[in-house]
Design a protein around this motif. Structure first.
Motif, PDB file in Angstrom:
ATOM      1  N   CYS A 175       0.861  -1.197   0.000  1.00 22.09           N
ATOM      2  CA  CYS A 175       0.000   0.000   0.000  1.00 22.09           C
ATOM      3  C   CYS A 175       0.895   1.243   0.000  1.00 22.09           C
ATOM      4  CB  CYS A 175      -0.903  -0.020   1.237  1.00 22.09           C
ATOM      5  SG  CYS A 175      -1.982   1.407   1.313  1.00 22.09           S
ATOM      6  N   ASP A 189      -0.646   4.507  -0.790  1.00 21.80           N
ATOM      7  CA  ASP A 189      -1.430   5.728  -0.552  1.00 21.80           C
ATOM      8  C   ASP A 189      -2.833   5.350  -0.079  1.00 21.80           C
ATOM      9  OD1 ASP A 189      -2.023   8.406  -0.439  1.00 21.80           O
ATOM     10  OD2 ASP A 189      -2.332   8.659  -2.601  1.00 21.80           O
ATOM     11  N   ARG A 190      -3.423   6.229   0.685  1.00 19.66           N
ATOM     12  CA  ARG A 190      -4.802   6.028   1.150  1.00 19.66           C
ATOM     13  C   ARG A 190      -5.535   7.359   1.026  1.00 19.66           C
ATOM     14  NH1 ARG A 190      -7.528   3.102   6.238  1.00 19.66           N
ATOM     15  NH2 ARG A 190      -9.405   4.370   6.247  1.00 19.66           N
ATOM     16  N   GLU A 241      -9.264   9.154   1.716  1.00 17.94           N
ATOM     17  CA  GLU A 241     -10.614   9.022   2.282  1.00 17.94           C
ATOM     18  C   GLU A 241     -11.595   9.568   1.249  1.00 17.94           C
ATOM     19  OE1 GLU A 241     -10.678   7.283   5.035  1.00 17.94           O
ATOM     20  OE2 GLU A 241      -8.496   7.434   5.165  1.00 17.94           O
ATOM     21  N   PHE A 301      -7.347   2.827  -1.818  1.00 16.34           N
ATOM     22  CA  PHE A 301      -5.987   2.424  -1.454  1.00 16.34           C
ATOM     23  C   PHE A 301      -5.210   2.175  -2.746  1.00 16.34           C
ATOM     24  CE2 PHE A 301      -8.889   1.059   1.835  1.00 16.34           C
ATOM     25  CZ  PHE A 301      -8.283   1.530   2.989  1.00 16.34           C
ATOM     26  N   HIS A 310      -7.582  -0.503   9.476  1.00 22.24           N
ATOM     27  CA  HIS A 310      -6.150  -0.743   9.717  1.00 22.24           C
ATOM     28  C   HIS A 310      -5.223  -0.492   8.540  1.00 22.24           C
ATOM     29  CE1 HIS A 310      -7.166  -2.459  13.568  1.00 22.24           C
ATOM     30  NE2 HIS A 310      -8.068  -3.216  12.989  1.00 22.24           N
ATOM     31  N   LYS A 355      -2.947   0.933   5.864  1.00 20.54           N
ATOM     32  CA  LYS A 355      -2.355   2.251   5.580  1.00 20.54           C
ATOM     33  C   LYS A 355      -1.050   2.075   4.818  1.00 20.54           C
ATOM     34  CE  LYS A 355      -0.572   2.682  10.230  1.00 20.54           C
ATOM     35  NZ  LYS A 355      -0.749   3.174  11.534  1.00 20.54           N
ATOM     36  N   HIS A 392       1.815  -0.985   4.543  1.00 23.42           N
ATOM     37  CA  HIS A 392       1.304  -2.333   4.779  1.00 23.42           C
ATOM     38  C   HIS A 392       1.308  -3.141   3.478  1.00 23.42           C
ATOM     39  CE1 HIS A 392      -1.088  -1.104   8.614  1.00 23.42           C
ATOM     40  NE2 HIS A 392       0.184  -1.291   8.849  1.00 23.42           N
TER      41      HIS A 392
END
Ligand SMILES: Cc1cc2nc3c(=O)[nH]c(=O)nc-3n(C[C@H](O)[C@H](O)[C@H](O)COP(=O)(O)OP(=O)(O)OC[C@H]3O[C@@H](n4cnc5c(N)ncnc54)[C@H](O)[C@@H]3O)c2cc1C
Ligand code: FES
Length: 345
Positions: free
Chosen positions: A18, A20-21, A23, A31, A95, A97, A100
């Protein structure tokens, strides 16, 4: 969830890191991932990947459509919407992010622009998390086919529930051949159309339906409605394509009038009772037999197994070839027993 440093490679699964995240709404996030060796992921616009996720002490598998486009191979992305009480969606949203790692099976799925019959004129209709394969198809077409004509119709409860709102507006502003139609059930803002989407609104929004290709993804009732609006207008259903994200739960027999049979898996020396209201998958999982039920909707093929003897009824054979079907293969998530069974996994 594993940190990149603790990853031990599992054969046939691809590690995705991962990076980037974003919202999207109060209950959805995008993600982005890269592969561990930075090689591009090979996929078609509209396809999904199946992630293997450890939740508590259980290893679970779930399908997520790629919302990114193969024309921008530097990363892949998924967008997850929280399902109330759902084990994997809540776990990942709570969880996952950057940094990960998740393990994923190679991309798959027939709901894609390359394999399905298509004209250059599209209407992409989606609701909720169903936006993901549709935005992938739109992004790919905008990058690769200047003459494409895309009507992008997206339905949400309210403006605050519109996933990828900024990206949709950006595409609408940047491309003359991408027309965004946002339908909301409540609190419309400027440019929104008040829903719900009914036959009259569908006709008003897409008067030039003939000659277009429909890709639709959303709740079952939403897609059924679109299908009926299209067929009522004599649409050529060869160009109607839909994808369901929701496990197939409609059983032919209710639990009350179910008949009980014996299911044997001699390969593993196991037998179990199966009643006619259950799917083979439910019983194989309860008997701790090694089957993967990633989509539970008859679209991913992960639960393929062979009926060696006995009668079954199947709602989906989507990923099976004619040779598979002739050899007795079924999709366990979409198949119910109609007699005693012997199966092979
Ligand atoms: C081909 C495919 C592509 C998918 N792509 C996406 C995607 O891009 N984004 C995304 O957010 N999800 C997507 N899904 C759905 C996803 O795979 C999971 O089903 C979803 O995240 C719920 O999993 P869970 O473990 O949280 O819920 P579970 O613990 O499996 O289920 C909890 C309860 O919710 C119900 N349920 C399960 N899934 C849904 C759903 N989608 N809507 C409503 N109720 C549900 C179950 O029947 C159960 O009663 C896709 C599914 C398929 C088959
Ligand atoms: S679990 Fe995906 S086809 Fe059965």
């Amino acid at each position: 969830m594993n940190q990149t440093s603790t990853f031990a490679q599992t054969p046939a699964l691809m590690p995705l890191i991962c990076i980037d995240r974003i919202e999207e709404t109060a209950d959805a996030a995008t993600f982005a991932f890269r592969t561990h060796d930075a090689k591009p992921v090979d996929y078609k616009p509209g396809q999904f990947v199946i992630f293997q996720v450890d939740v508590a002490d259980e290893q679970l598998h779930r399908a997520y459509s790629l919302s990114s486009t193969p024309s921008r191979p530097e990363h892949v992305a998924i967008t997850i919407k929280r399902v109330p009480g759902g084990r994997v969606s809540n776990h990942l949203l709570d969880h996952l992010k950057p940094g990960h790692m998740l393990r994923a099976m190679p991309p798959a799925g027939e709901f894609n622009l390359i394999d399905r019959p298509s004209t250059g004129k599209l209407v992409l209709l989606s609701a909720g998390s169903g936006i993901t394969p549709c935005i992938s198809i739109a992004r790919w077409l905008l990058d690769t086919t200047p003459q494409a004509d895309i009507q992008f119709v997206y339905s949400a409860r309210s403006p605050a529930d519109v996933i990828m709102a900024a990206e949709l507006a950006r595409l609408h502003d940047a491309h003359d051949n991408f027309k965004l139609i946002r339908i909301v059930d409540q609190d419309p803002v400027e440019g929104d159309i008040q829903g719900p989407l009914d036959a009259a609104l569908f006709e008003r929004l897409i008067p030039d339906l003939q000659g277009r290709t429909i890709f639709t993804c959303g709740p079952a009732g939403y897609m059924q409605a679109i299908e009926s609006f299209a067929s009522a207008r004599d649409f050529d259903m060869k160009y109607f394509h839909k994808e369901s994200f929701v496990p197939a739960t409609a059983n032919a027999a209710s639990a009350d009038d179910a008949i009980s049979y014996e299911l044997q898996a001699p390969q593993f020396g196991k037998s179990a009772r199966i009643d006619s209201s259950q799917s083979l998958l439910q019983v194989l999982e309860s008997a701790a037999l090694p089957v993967i039920g990633a989509c539970r909707a008859g679209v991913c093929g992960s639960c393929k197994c062979r009926v060696v003897s006995g009668e079954v009824s199947s709602r989906s054979t989507a990923t099976l070839s004619e040779a598979d079907i002739a050899a007795g293969y079924v999709l366990a998530c979409s198949t119910q027993a109609r007699s005693d069974l012997v199966i092979e996994i």
